[in-house]
Design a protein around this motif. Structure first.
Motif, PDB file in Angstrom:
ATOM      1  N   GLY A 169      79.211  33.878  27.493  1.00 43.19           N
ATOM      2  CA  GLY A 169      79.240  32.748  26.566  1.00 43.19           C
ATOM      3  C   GLY A 169      78.093  31.805  26.759  1.00 43.19           C
ATOM      4  N   GLU A 170      78.128  30.716  26.001  1.00 41.24           N
ATOM      5  CA  GLU A 170      77.044  29.728  26.060  1.00 41.24           C
ATOM      6  C   GLU A 170      77.072  28.944  27.371  1.00 41.24           C
ATOM      7  OE1 GLU A 170      75.823  28.296  21.702  1.00 41.24           O
ATOM      8  OE2 GLU A 170      77.864  27.707  22.242  1.00 41.24           O
ATOM      9  N   GLY A 171      78.227  28.857  27.978  1.00 44.22           N
ATOM     10  CA  GLY A 171      78.351  28.152  29.241  1.00 44.22           C
ATOM     11  C   GLY A 171      79.529  28.689  30.006  1.00 44.22           C
ATOM     12  N   SER A 172      79.617  28.324  31.277  1.00 47.98           N
ATOM     13  CA  SER A 172      80.701  28.862  32.097  1.00 47.98           C
ATOM     14  C   SER A 172      82.069  28.413  31.603  1.00 47.98           C
ATOM     15  CB  SER A 172      80.510  28.428  33.561  1.00 47.98           C
ATOM     16  OG  SER A 172      80.479  27.003  33.652  1.00 47.98           O
ATOM     17  N   GLY A 173      82.137  27.290  30.889  1.00 47.73           N
ATOM     18  CA  GLY A 173      83.414  26.790  30.387  1.00 47.73           C
ATOM     19  C   GLY A 173      83.625  27.042  28.903  1.00 47.73           C
ATOM     20  N   THR A 193      72.133  42.942  26.506  1.00 45.32           N
ATOM     21  CA  THR A 193      73.381  43.660  26.714  1.00 45.32           C
ATOM     22  C   THR A 193      73.855  43.455  28.142  1.00 45.32           C
ATOM     23  OG1 THR A 193      72.810  45.345  25.084  1.00 45.32           O
ATOM     24  CG2 THR A 193      74.501  45.927  26.689  1.00 45.32           C
ATOM     25  N   PHE A 194      75.142  43.149  28.295  1.00 39.28           N
ATOM     26  CA  PHE A 194      75.725  42.917  29.607  1.00 39.28           C
ATOM     27  C   PHE A 194      76.821  43.953  29.864  1.00 39.28           C
ATOM     28  CE2 PHE A 194      74.061  38.846  28.215  1.00 39.28           C
ATOM     29  CZ  PHE A 194      73.361  38.412  29.324  1.00 39.28           C
ATOM     30  N   THR A 195      76.973  44.323  31.143  1.00 39.59           N
ATOM     31  CA  THR A 195      77.977  45.293  31.562  1.00 39.59           C
ATOM     32  C   THR A 195      78.782  44.721  32.716  1.00 39.59           C
ATOM     33  OG1 THR A 195      76.509  47.103  30.930  1.00 39.59           O
ATOM     34  CG2 THR A 195      78.356  47.659  32.360  1.00 39.59           C
ATOM     35  N   ASP A 196      80.075  44.996  32.760  1.00 39.49           N
ATOM     36  CA  ASP A 196      80.897  44.471  33.851  1.00 39.49           C
ATOM     37  C   ASP A 196      80.590  45.239  35.137  1.00 39.49           C
ATOM     38  OD1 ASP A 196      83.906  46.146  34.369  1.00 39.49           O
ATOM     39  OD2 ASP A 196      82.339  46.885  33.022  1.00 39.49           O
ATOM     40  N   GLU A 197      81.074  44.735  36.239  1.00 36.44           N
ATOM     41  CA  GLU A 197      80.728  45.312  37.540  1.00 36.44           C
ATOM     42  C   GLU A 197      81.265  46.735  37.706  1.00 36.44           C
ATOM     43  OE1 GLU A 197      84.430  43.337  40.108  1.00 36.44           O
ATOM     44  OE2 GLU A 197      82.354  42.782  40.559  1.00 36.44           O
ATOM     45  N   SER A 198      82.311  47.111  36.974  1.00 34.08           N
ATOM     46  CA  SER A 198      82.844  48.470  37.080  1.00 34.08           C
ATOM     47  C   SER A 198      82.060  49.463  36.230  1.00 34.08           C
ATOM     48  CB  SER A 198      84.314  48.491  36.636  1.00 34.08           C
ATOM     49  OG  SER A 198      84.425  48.326  35.229  1.00 34.08           O
ATOM     50  N   GLY A 199      81.233  48.960  35.320  1.00 35.12           N
ATOM     51  CA  GLY A 199      80.480  49.821  34.420  1.00 35.12           C
ATOM     52  C   GLY A 199      81.291  50.342  33.249  1.00 35.12           C
ATOM     53  N   VAL A 254      77.597  34.517  32.388  1.00 35.65           N
ATOM     54  CA  VAL A 254      78.269  35.813  32.485  1.00 35.65           C
ATOM     55  C   VAL A 254      79.248  35.820  33.656  1.00 35.65           C
ATOM     56  CG1 VAL A 254      77.964  38.303  32.722  1.00 35.65           C
ATOM     57  CG2 VAL A 254      76.208  36.937  31.570  1.00 35.65           C
ATOM     58  N   SER A 255      80.425  36.382  33.403  1.00 34.90           N
ATOM     59  CA  SER A 255      81.375  36.678  34.469  1.00 34.90           C
ATOM     60  C   SER A 255      81.773  38.137  34.293  1.00 34.90           C
ATOM     61  CB  SER A 255      82.609  35.781  34.381  1.00 34.90           C
ATOM     62  OG  SER A 255      83.578  36.184  35.337  1.00 34.90           O
ATOM     63  N   ASP A 256      81.418  38.981  35.283  1.00 39.88           N
ATOM     64  CA  ASP A 256      81.667  40.413  35.143  1.00 39.88           C
ATOM     65  C   ASP A 256      82.740  40.919  36.086  1.00 39.88           C
ATOM     66  OD1 ASP A 256      80.378  40.209  37.543  1.00 39.88           O
ATOM     67  OD2 ASP A 256      78.732  41.577  37.034  1.00 39.88           O
ATOM     68  N   ARG A 257      83.500  39.990  36.691  1.00 40.22           N
ATOM     69  CA  ARG A 257      84.557  40.408  37.602  1.00 40.22           C
ATOM     70  C   ARG A 257      85.817  40.770  36.829  1.00 40.22           C
ATOM     71  NH1 ARG A 257      82.445  35.854  39.730  1.00 40.22           N
ATOM     72  NH2 ARG A 257      84.263  34.627  39.086  1.00 40.22           N
ATOM     73  N   GLY A 258      86.699  41.501  37.479  1.00 38.33           N
ATOM     74  CA  GLY A 258      87.930  41.940  36.835  1.00 38.33           C
ATOM     75  C   GLY A 258      88.923  40.804  36.657  1.00 38.33           C
ATOM     76  N   TRP A 259      90.049  41.125  36.021  1.00 39.67           N
ATOM     77  CA  TRP A 259      91.097  40.128  35.820  1.00 39.67           C
ATOM     78  C   TRP A 259      92.449  40.792  36.010  1.00 39.67           C
ATOM     79  CZ3 TRP A 259      93.943  38.697  30.908  1.00 39.67           C
ATOM     80  CH2 TRP A 259      94.134  39.820  30.076  1.00 39.67           C
TER      81      TRP A 259
END
Length: 505
Positions: free
Chosen positions: A405-409, A364-370, A383-388
């Motif tokens: 995802g499986e990869g950054s791209g 389980t993954f959580t974004d940086e803001s929780g 994983v990228s957990d930064r905002g947009w």
């Protein structure tokens, strides 16, 4: 991409399986034999890839309950229900040995007498449902089934039955929870607009069916539910090739009145007036003819099994091949419709069919803001957990977002698996989700309540790597949650979608 077919099951509960009749988006139907009653039956089984979706499972079971409420020869009967060893529910139903009205119309049209006979029988089935406070909500040729019977004079005839209540709702529930669904060319305008449907919605659909059977053409060809919600003027019923008395035109126009207050009070009233208007054209003609089956090998049950299949473990049911269930709606442009292609270019595909329940727990993954979290297959490790910043949020602070995802791209390569979860501003669920023209089929948008939130979900199948799921939910007065999943199979997408959680919104 087609789904590999596993072996046909030998038995479903106590029923010996003969062959698969068909498969839809949510279930597979098998021709089976009831050895105790010495009769062929149809067994409808919830698709494996939807078995963990409680909403779909509940709708499946409700169909059996609604059908059991009705005792009519013109409504498909449910004889039995149960669960397989893997927990999937099944319904044992009437076997429609002569196919559907849609099958018949692909081969030939109907005479006026035959058309009236079908409308009369379908109307009787719908009225029986309405008398039990059940509205069908998806009356169309594919949901009119035929069964061979013998008349009192000993002549073979066809009996029309209403089937597939997958969208059916008890009338008292419809006032509290409305799911926008149905087939655009047959659905009533108020249902297409998301208003709570009542029995007059089924009457509208039956009038559409009657118009089609009598004239040989549908009154409307709506490409989406948006157009169905605001139908234009009704085309003239009579043509140089097919002439009808003015009374017929009047009955059909009233049945197809866009404002339901202008329609007939009941289906029986509509059918009665149509019979009277058509009487000069059908007097002395037989109600129905004994039509030759389209494909005898498909419609006949075959010989009675001589013995029960041997022991051993029951083979797993094959996953049904995805089928088109309608186009995505052409809806007003909103932020996520344009932003999706910029942030997640192309369709979504992927999955983890090899990972089974009971193996290594999904991380389980959580974004940086929780605020956002999601559980995914272990192979999804990028994983990228930064905002947009959504396009419609200029000048505001970034919003929470999480990409795994499986990869950054994965979001741009078109075939890798992954999930994107994001918050964006908005005070209502948008009417359009990102489109995926690279996918073969698009499911009809399903609008419902999930955990108390208004949601719209669209499933795309036949994508370059599998399936794509889009969901938008209203999670606060001025906040939306957007989820986009690319997966190799429905099961993975359903599992990931169910794991998404929010907090602090």
């Amino acid at each position: 991409m087609s789904t590999p077919q596993r072996p046909m099951p030998q038995r479903l509960g106590r029923y010996a399986v003969r062959r698969r009749i068909g498969a839809g988006a949510f279930a597979t139907v098998w021709l089976a034999y009831d050895e105790q009653l010495d009769s062929p039956v149809a067994v409808k089984v919830l698709a494996d890839n939807w078995s963990e979706d409680e909403h779909i499972r509940r709708r499946f079971v409700e169909e059996g309950r609604y059908l059991r409420k009705v005792d009519s020869p013109h409504v498909v009967a449910v004889y039995d229900a149960g669960e397989l060893d893997d927990g999937r529910p099944y319904l044992v139903m009437s076997y429609a040995d002569q196919g559907t009205l849609a099958d018949r119309l692909e081969v030939d049209g109907l005479t006026t007498a035959q058309a009236l006979g079908v409308v009369r029988q379908v109307g009787a089935g719908l009225q029986a449902l309405h008398d039990r406070d059940v509205v069908h909500r998806d009356v169309k040729p594919a949901n009119v089934l035929f069964r061979g019977i013998t008349s009192r004079e000993g002549e073979p005839q066809l009996r029309a039955m209403v089937g597939d209540l997958g969208l059916g709702r008890a009338l008292d529930m419809s006032s509290r929870l409305t799911m926008v669904a149905g087939t655009p060319s047959y659905v009533a305008p108020e249902q297409a607009r998301g208003e709570a449907p009542d029995a007059r919605a089924d009457q509208y659909s039956l009038a559409t069916l009657a118009y089609l059977l009598l004239t040989g053409r549908a009154p409307y060809q709506h490409p989406s539910l948006i157009e169905a919600g605001h139908p234009g003027p009704l085309p003239e019923v009579s043509t140089p090739e097919r002439q009808f008395p003015p009374q017929v035109e009047g009955v059909l126009r009233r049945g197809l009145e866009p404002d339901r207050e202008g329609r007939y009070d009941t289906v029986s009233d509509f059918v009665g007036d149509l019979e009277s208007a058509l009487s000069p054209l059908v007097e002395g003609a037989p109600e129905t003819s004994a039509w030759i089956p389209i494909d005898p090998e498909l419609t006949q049950p075959g010989p009675r099994p001589t013995s029960a299949p041997g022991g051993g473990p029951e083979p797993e049911l094959p996953d049904p091949a995805p089928v088109p269930v309608g186009r995505p709606r052409r809806l007003r442009q909103v932020a996520i419709a344009g932003a999706a292609c910029a942030v997640l270019a192309g369709g979504i595909a992927g999955g983890y069919a090899a990972q089974r329940a009971g193996d290594v727990p999904d991380p389980t993954f959580t974004d940086e803001s929780g605020m956002l979290s999601v559980s995914v297959p272990s192979a999804w490790a990028a994983v990228s957990d930064r905002g947009w910043m959504p396009p419609n949020a200029e000048g505001q602070a970034e919003f929470a977002a999480l990409s795994v995802g499986e990869g950054s791209g994965w979001a741009t390569d078109g075939t890798s698996q992954g999930v994107f979860v994001a918050v964006l501003p908005g005070d209502e669920v948008p009417e359009q989700s990102p489109q995926h023209p690279e996918c073969d089929t698009a499911g009809s948008p399903v609008e419902d309540l999930v955990d108390g939130f208004a949601t719209t979900t669209v499933v795309y199948a036949g994508c370059p790597g599998g399936v794509t799921v889009e969901r938008v939910a209203q999670v606060a007065g001025n906040r939306l949650l957007w989820v986009q999943i690319r997966s190799k199979d429905h099961r993975t997408a359903t599992k990931v979608l169910a794991s998404v959680t929010t907090s602090g919104l």
